[in-house]
Scaffold this active site. Structure first.
Site, short mmCIF file in Angstrom:
data_model
loop_
_atom_site.label_atom_id
_atom_site.label_comp_id
_atom_site.label_asym_id
_atom_site.label_seq_id
_atom_site.Cartn_x
_atom_site.Cartn_y
_atom_site.Cartn_z
N HIS A 142 47.17 36.98 50.21
CA HIS A 142 48.33 37.16 49.32
C HIS A 142 49.60 37.14 50.15
O HIS A 142 49.71 37.86 51.15
CB HIS A 142 48.20 38.48 48.56
CG HIS A 142 47.28 38.36 47.40
ND1 HIS A 142 45.92 38.37 47.54
CD2 HIS A 142 47.54 38.18 46.09
CE1 HIS A 142 45.38 38.21 46.34
NE2 HIS A 142 46.33 38.08 45.44
N LYS A 567 53.33 44.70 36.16
CA LYS A 567 54.34 43.74 35.73
C LYS A 567 54.33 43.59 34.21
O LYS A 567 55.35 43.38 33.57
CB LYS A 567 54.04 42.39 36.40
CG LYS A 567 54.98 41.29 36.05
CD LYS A 567 54.81 40.13 37.00
CE LYS A 567 55.39 38.87 36.41
NZ LYS A 567 54.51 38.21 35.46
#
Ligand code: PGA
Length: 898
Positions: A142, A567
């Site tokens: 990531h 999110k």
């Protein structure tokens, strides 16, 4: 931190900062040095007392600079941050060591066992737990590590010089010390901090392999050996298994394909076999025992004879002859699995090993012979460590997961079914319809794929990667790949699709589903999907196919995503829904007679599930750990937690202790949830409403976000091989979680770490929340992590970023909303913690953060200034470079930013 420790830390920061100043003066000139110094002093003074020293002076200094000056300044402060981090890490290490020696830390094996003993849990229970346990950090690519490897290496070198000096004590001559440090700092000063070339997946594979090679190969056997001794369990199975995603995670990364997966295994096996060969070679140098002078077992004699070693020098040295044969078999294995002969050729010809078990058996012959004749002298040495390493790492080194997005599987399955004439439009079917088709197909031995038909490119690509997976399993055995993760799972069919695709490559066989070596695991990551996790898993486990695979291993793995749920629904909501989903999943797996294996998909920063892994595991609801835990380790976290052997060992132990304590200790989460669950649900809903109102329902929010954060510039950082968005859509829904969180960190709002909390608790009984935070680990950890991230936020700087928004009324409106929520949240946190400032109860952390922030803040100002110039049309490439440098420096200074 004691005052003395604090002084030492400051002294080291001063030493390194002073040397950097000298380097800047020598290399960059007096003018730059003086500018840096003026800015540094203004920033430090402002931080000591924000009222006495207005930030305006700092701003003025910065806005007047030329682009070269600004870039030099950014470079200097980025290095200040990196050097301050070194001193900070050393202080943290010293403290941890002191506490561990005093037996005061429950995240060390001795401390954890002592705590369990107090609770009446004996070592036999720990042994039994770990005998069937799995503790697995999984390294991923990531993209949140901004530091180049060259920079990380210099940091390690500086840290190593200081460590060596500690050990040398008085013998460490100050002149020599500063000369050595200066050399490294000079190299750092002249090293590019920002990448000019993008990364490709092979770079990411190399990075992971280098950590595995340099750290895990050495530390994991050491750790297992220590637990075996502590638990008096010499044959305890290797519960610590390191995993990786690099080369198998293709969700949103078009650069990962079958060839890449094969390359990943080659790289891994080259490293692990190289390590084994080096160790065997070293043992060969050491074990010069002559037949005349010692007895050996008949098995060792046979192994030595089988080697057919022609060397007359070794003819009466049976251990060396045996090792010559072992080396030759490893060399042949290297050639077969890593695709090339090893650099150091074997002295004799031999067949490759059929697998790691055969290699281990040979090593045991050596060990048993030594032990039979010489007893304990040869226990816990290089050979036993090597045997342990083989048990842990096999020939594959690390278990590689596959991951793909549910949408891709759906399309691929639809393509296969359509071309085979089985189902003209699979995508048009509802969930029941899909499940029927899939269940039927999973009982048929007939494959769908025809080599003579035409398919979408995506179908062929997916098939190729699964074929490469089948080959890897045949080459390396069942530990090579165990799991296929499905991102954005919202239905059981998302998982049956995986089994159908595995059937296409011969890995799932309808006549023996239990033998399928790969389990399909859902990744629940939106709030809605987390809420539906229970029925989705129940539905899945009603299918004989999925249930057969799960029953064969006794476990169903489920991954939960921290970043995307945040999110989607806010920090508090994400935390609570992950908690609730985990509890529900325990019920489902228990009802099915299975264990739950949770895989936590978390990043380093709080908005992506960051915070202490140990505290995080202990805050889990009862029943969700059961000796088994997997967790992602990503980006900057990898170097921070596993950059040095000693720190890596501490982190592996902390994760293990967390898993052991969470499984066997007295958990009380259930009682707290029964008492406060209803309240938490209401708070969570209110938090989500406030958050979604701002992020997804406020007119102009997206425009504000794109102007008041460096989101556009982040894409240029070249820190990962995958694109920053899954699609070309500019919608926030489609942006990946990492750049979302990263951009808010840069602008010092840290919005994903706290927004919504203030609205959620407004008007509630603060005394009740305070009591809850004191008693309930889940809520305490949630508040503590939030407090930590808030301490790194700075609303004054955030307002300066808002000034980048072209429409001042939009800027005022949205900044105002963020600011009001900040004030509400800030007040709420203080009411809950009972302190008069953030981190009032964590003075050490407070000091560390305050020590660092004066170096970060100038970088924010430089960044804002250069972004403004660029957006006003200044297309000088140095402006762009300066922005990237400043982004890089802020990220390094904040430590966990992406
Ligand atoms: P993903 O990860 O975008 O790869 O699903 C999210 C994250 O870890 O932040």
């Amino acid at each position: 931190m004691s005052p003395a420790a604090d002084d030492l830390l400051r002294e080291e920061v001063r030493l390194l900062g002073g040397l950097l100043g000298e380097v800047i003066r020598d290399e960059g000139g007096d003018e730059l040095f003086e500018q840096v110094e003026a800015v540094r002093q203004a920033s430090v003074a402002y931080h000591r007392d924000p009222n006495s020293h207005p930030a305006g002076r700092l701003q003025k200094l910065l806005t007047a600079m030329t682009v070269d000056q600004a870039a030099g300044l950014a470079h200097g402060f980025a290095l200040f941050s990196l050097l301050a981090n070194i001193a900070e890490d050393r202080a943290t290490r010293r403290r941890a060591k002191g506490q561990a020696e005093a037996g005061a830390r429950p995240d060390t094996p001795e401390g954890a066992l002592a705590r369990l003993t107090e609770q009446g849990v004996d070592r036999a229970a720990v042994r039994a737990l770990l005998e069937d346990g799995l503790v697995s950090p999984v390294l991923t690519a990531h993209p949140s590590e901004v530091r180049r490897k060259s920079v990380i290496d210099r940091i390690a070198a500086i840290s190593g010089i200081l460590d060596a000096c500690d050990q040398a004590g008085l013998a460490c001559a100050p002149d020599q010390l500063t000369a050595r440090l200066r050399r490294q700092i000079t190299i750092l000063w002249a090293t590019r901090l920002v990448r000019t070339q993008g990364l490709v997946v092979q770079d990411e594979i190399d990075t992971v392999v280098s950590f595995l090679d340099r750290i895990f190969l050495h530390v994991a056997p050491q750790q297992l050996g220590a637990w075996r001794r502590l638990l008096d369990a010499p044959d305890l199975q290797p519960f610590m298994r390191v995993g990786t995603w690099v080369g198998g995670d293709r969700d949103g990364n078009p650069n990962v394909d079958g060839a890449v997966l094969t390359a990943a295994f080659r790289s891994q096996s080259r490293a692990v076999l190289g390590f084994y060969m080096d160790e065997v070679h070293a043992l060969g140098s050491e074990l010069s025992l002559a037949a005349e002078l010692t007895e050996v077992t008949p098995e060792l004699q046979a192994l030595a004879d089988a080697a057919r070693d022609p060397s007359p020098h070794r003819s009466d040295e049976p251990y060396r002859r045996a090792l010559t044969g072992v080396y030759a078999r490893l060399a042949a294995t290297h050639e077969a699995l890593a695709g090339a002969p090893p650099l150091r050729r074997a002295a004799v010809q031999a067949d490759r090993y059929s697998g790691p078990d055969a290699f281990e058996a040979d090593l045991r012959v050596l060990h048993d012979s030594l032990a039979a004749r010489h007893g304990a002298v040869f226990e816990d040495d290089r050979l036993t460590d090597l045997i342990t390493a083989v048990q842990i790492f096999g020939f594959h080194m690390a278990t590689l997961d596959l991951r793909q997005n549910a949408d891709v599987h759906e399309r691929v399955v639809a393509d296969l079914l359509r071309v085979a004439g089985v189902c003209p439009d699979y995508l048009a079917l509802d969930e029941d319809g899909r499940m029927q088709v899939l269940a039927r197909e999973l009982t048929s031995a007939r494959p769908l794929f025809s080599p003579y038909a035409e398919y979408d490119e995506e179908t062929l690509k997916e098939r190729a990667i699964l074929q490469a997976a089948a080959q890897a399993l045949s080459d390396f055995g069942p530990q090579a790949i165990r799991t296929h993760i499905v991102s954005k799972t919202d239905a059981a069919s998302d998982l049956l699709e995986v089994y159908l695709l595995l059937k296409e490559v011969g890995l799932y066989r309808p006549e023996d589903p239990a033998a399928c070596p790969i389990q399909a695991a859902p990744l629940f990551e939106t709030i809605e999907d987390l809420r539906a996790a229970k029925p989705t898993l129940e539905r899945l486990l009603r299918e004989p196919s999925a249930m057969a695979v799960a029953r064969a291993r006794g476990v169903q793995e489920v991954m939960i995503g921290y970043s995307d749920s945040n999110k989607d629904g806010s920090y508090l909501t994400s935390g609570w829904e992950l908690h609730e989903a985990s509890r529900a999943l325990v019920d489902v797996t228990q009802a099915a007679g299975l264990k739950l294996q949770l895989f936590h998909g978390r990043g380093g920063t709080v908005g992506r599930g960051g915070g202490s892994a140990f505290a995080g595991v202990l805050a889990q609801p009862e029943g969700t750990v059961q000796g088994r835990i997997r967790t992602t380790e990503q980006g900057e976290v990898i170097a921070n937690k596993y950059g040095e052997p000693e720190i890596a060992l501490r982190n592996l132990d902390a994760l293990t202790c967390g898993a052991v304590l969470a499984s066997l200790g007295q958990g009380r989460d259930q009682a707290f949830t029964a008492e406060h669950g209803r309240l938490l649900s209401a708070l969570s809903q209110a938090s989500m409403n406030a958050y979604r109102r701002l992020v997804y329902e406020t007119d102009g929010f997206n425009d504000y976000y794109r102007a008041a954060t460096p989101i556009a510039e982040i894409a240029d950082l070249k820190i990962g091989s995958r694109p920053s968005s899954r699609s070309a859509s500019p919608k926030i829904e489609d942006l990946r979680a990492i750049p979302w969180v990263f951009s808010w960190s840069q602008s010092r709002v840290m919005l994903p770490g706290w927004f919504g909390f203030g609205s959620a608790v407004e008007g509630r009984d603060m005394a009740e929340l305070k009591a809850m935070a004191e008693a309930w680990p889940f809520f305490r950890t949630l508040v503590q992590n939030m407090e930590m991230v808030m301490a790194k936020a700075d609303m004054t700087i955030a307002r300066r970023y808002a000034s980048l928004v072209p429409d001042p009324s939009l800027a005022a409106r949205i900044y105002g909303e963020i600011r009001s929520e900040w004030d509400r949240t800030h007040a709420a946190v203080l009411a809950i913690t009972g302190h008069d400032k953030l981190l009032g109860g964590q003075p050490e952390l407070d000091r560390l953060i305050r020590l660092r922030m004066p170096y970060v803040e100038p970088l924010n100002h430089v960044q804002i200034e250069l972004i403004r110039r660029r957006r006003n049309g200044d297309d000088d490439p140095r402006v762009r470079e300066g922005i990237l440098l400043a982004i890089n420096g802020v990220a390094a200074g904040l430590r966990n930013s992406g």
